[in-house]
Design an enzyme around this catalytic site. Structure first.
Site, PDB file in Angstrom:
ATOM      1  CB  THR A   1      -0.740   0.036   1.459  1.00  0.00           C
ATOM      2  OG1 THR A   1      -0.011  -0.182   2.376  1.00  0.00           O
ATOM      3  CG2 THR A   1      -1.882  -1.082   1.142  1.00  0.00           C
TER       4      THR A   1
ATOM      5  N   GLY B   1      -0.234  -6.910   8.119  1.00  0.00           N
ATOM      6  CA  GLY B   1      -0.272  -5.445   8.802  1.00  0.00           C
ATOM      7  C   GLY B   1      -1.174  -5.771   9.949  1.00  0.00           C
TER       8      GLY B   1
ATOM      9  N   GLY C   1       1.156  -5.813  12.729  1.00  0.00           N
ATOM     10  CA  GLY C   1       0.675  -4.177  13.103  1.00  0.00           C
ATOM     11  C   GLY C   1       1.113  -3.923  14.421  1.00  0.00           C
TER      12      GLY C   1
ATOM     13  N   GLY D   1     -10.178  -0.743  15.453  1.00  0.00           N
ATOM     14  CA  GLY D   1      -8.803   0.381  15.443  1.00  0.00           C
ATOM     15  C   GLY D   1      -8.849   1.389  14.386  1.00  0.00           C
TER      16      GLY D   1
ATOM     17  CD  GLU E   1      -7.401   1.207   4.893  1.00  0.00           C
ATOM     18  OE1 GLU E   1      -7.229   0.884   3.374  1.00  0.00           O
ATOM     19  OE2 GLU E   1      -6.812   1.975   5.174  1.00  0.00           O
TER      20      GLU E   1
ATOM     21  CG  ASP F   1      -6.753  -5.660  14.440  1.00  0.00           C
ATOM     22  OD1 ASP F   1      -6.419  -6.743  14.047  1.00  0.00           O
ATOM     23  OD2 ASP F   1      -6.834  -5.678  15.829  1.00  0.00           O
ATOM     24  N   GLY F   2      -6.216  -2.641  11.257  1.00  0.00           N
ATOM     25  CA  GLY F   2      -6.735  -1.757  10.412  1.00  0.00           C
ATOM     26  C   GLY F   2      -6.786  -1.989   9.052  1.00  0.00           C
TER      27      GLY F   2
END
Ligand code: ATP
Length: 415
Positions: free
Chosen positions: A108, A134, A166, A386, A141, A136-137
């Site tokens: 990303t 990564g 993450g 998160g 997404e 939880d965010g």
């Protein structure tokens, strides 16, 4: 004689393992050669660290499978301590390659990129899932990207894999029982799926819906989440501790009105068919049902949990919602009534030992729907997995389960 790197690795193994590693190694090299040639985008020149090859190959159940699994890997180079590229390319990718994953890897380059990728990817190019590297965010997404698609019914079936890299990987730790990247990769390699409920949080005024797999929360924790973003760049995962301390020292009062619909044991929420678009599902809500319960006043926190929410960091591994199951068709509501630092401190200490449900100011109930309205100038944001959702002015947040379940790649070791 000059030893190859793999042979040097074998010298470090106990004799018994060394023999088996030698036998397996010939097999490994054959497998790597065939599988890499069909890899979608990544170079197959990097060597597989030998100890990993042995680890993976010792479980014959997944090394013998000849079926390739085509997945899209979305890697957030910015998550946690920004070590996810290193973790993925050095530790995880070799395991996945060996076990037959054909990966298209995309890093990303901005916040929201994973959402765009998941909402636009041609699902036929990654029929076996999307793997998120990564926190939880990034998983959130991807979930929202998938559930915003027109081909929603197919998209919700697409399994999501998680390689924890993450700051907080509560989802994979709680549901799949793993919090390090290598064992998460091994779980993916072993195969299988885990069904998981999906919930939706709708901001009534704006008609905007956001989806989640872990929890939505209001009050102190949402406030800390907002403050923590200021420290992301410099403090990484420690940002939550610093923001929590600062917010604790300048603790405001949080006033809410909360309506909840307790779960009726006779009703099965999964019987309601999934609407064409998830947004429609929420608009056809259950306002006709009359057993709503209302609570008003001060609350230090309101948590609506989809699973028992075990933080991956922390010494004692407390859980916020001990009775919640990720696939039980219900949400668990925890209301922490009242205000003040002393009460918050008591809650926090009790939570560390999982005694918080015994506190007289904590209410715990299994629910189908929850509506939360911040009152006055109370912090009106909502945290979901998160991510902080913002609202303008007066807000009402509605939280409900979707009728269809999502799927995570991998299974808990105990299953
Ligand atoms: N290249 C990027 N640059 C800046 N931000 C990014 C980038 N890629 C993703 N993001 C944002 O970073 C946010 C956090 O990512 P992620 O969840 O992977 O890590 P984390 O915050 O360290 O972990 P956790 O969410 O578990 O606390 C995501 O919500 C996403 O919007």
């Amino acid at each position: 004689m000059k030893l190859q790197r793999s042979q040097v690795g074998q010298m470090l193994l106990p004799r018994k393992l060394r023999k088996s590693a030698l036998r397996q190694n010939t097999f490994t090299q054959r497998q790597v050669a065939t599988r890499c040639s069909s890899d979608l985008s990544t170079s197959c020149r990097e060597e597989v660290p030998n100890y990993l090859a042995v680890d993976v190959l010792q479980d014959q159940s997944y090394t013998r499978q000849e079926i390739f699994r085509k997945v899209l890997v979305i890697l957030n180079p910015n998550s946690g301590f920004r070590s996810s590229p290193e973790v993925f390319y050095q530790q995880v990718q070799p395991i996945l390659k060996l076990s037959g994953f054909m990966m298209q890897v995309v890093e990303t380059s901005y916040a929201g990129h994973a959402h765009v990728l998941a909402s636009t990817v041609d699902l036929s190019t990654c029929p076996d899932g999307i793997i998120c590297v990564g926190g939880d965010g990034i998983v959130n997404e991807v979930l929202n990207g998938l559930l915003g698609r027109d081909d929603l019914k197919e998209a919700i079936q697409l399994p999501i894999g998680i390689i924890p890299a993450g700051s907080e990987n509560s989802l994979v730790w709680t549901v799949l029982g793993t919090r390090d990247p290598v064992s998460a990769a091994t779980a993916l390699a072993k195969g299988g799926f885990t069904a998981i409920d999906v919930f939706a949080v709708k901001l009534t005024q704006a008609g905007v819906t956001h989806f989640g797999l872990t929890a939505s929360y209001y009050g102190f924790v949402a406030d800390v989440l907002q403050l923590s973003e200021k420290f992301r760049l410099h403090l990484g995962p420690f940002r939550y501790v610093i923001a929590g301390l600062l917010k604790f020292l300048s603790l405001p009062q949080y006033r809410f009105e909360v309506d909840y619909l307790p779960l009726s044991p006779r009703r099965n929420p999964k019987l309601i068919p999934l609407a064409e678009k998830c947004n429609d599902y929420l608009s056809a809500d259950s306002s006709v049902e009359d057993n709503w319960v209302t609570r008003k006043g001060e609350f230090l926190g309101i948590f609506v949990c989809n699973h028992f929410c075990k933080p991956a960091q922390g010494l004692l591994s407390p859980v916020i919602a001990p009775k919640a199951q990720h696939n039980d068709g219900s949400l668990d509501l925890i209301l922490v009534h009242g205000s003040g630092r002393l009460r918050l401190f008591c809650f926090f200490v009790a939570y560390q030992f999982c005694w918080h449900l015994l506190l007289p100011f904590v209410e715990y109930v299994k629910v189908k729907h929850v509506k939360v309205r911040p009152v006055g100038n109370t912090h009106n944001g909502c945290g979901v997995d998160g991510e902080l959702l913002h609202a303008e002015g007066q807000a009402e947040w509605q939280c409900s389960l979707l009728s269809a379940q999502g799927r995570l790649l991998g299974q808990h070791p105990s299953t």
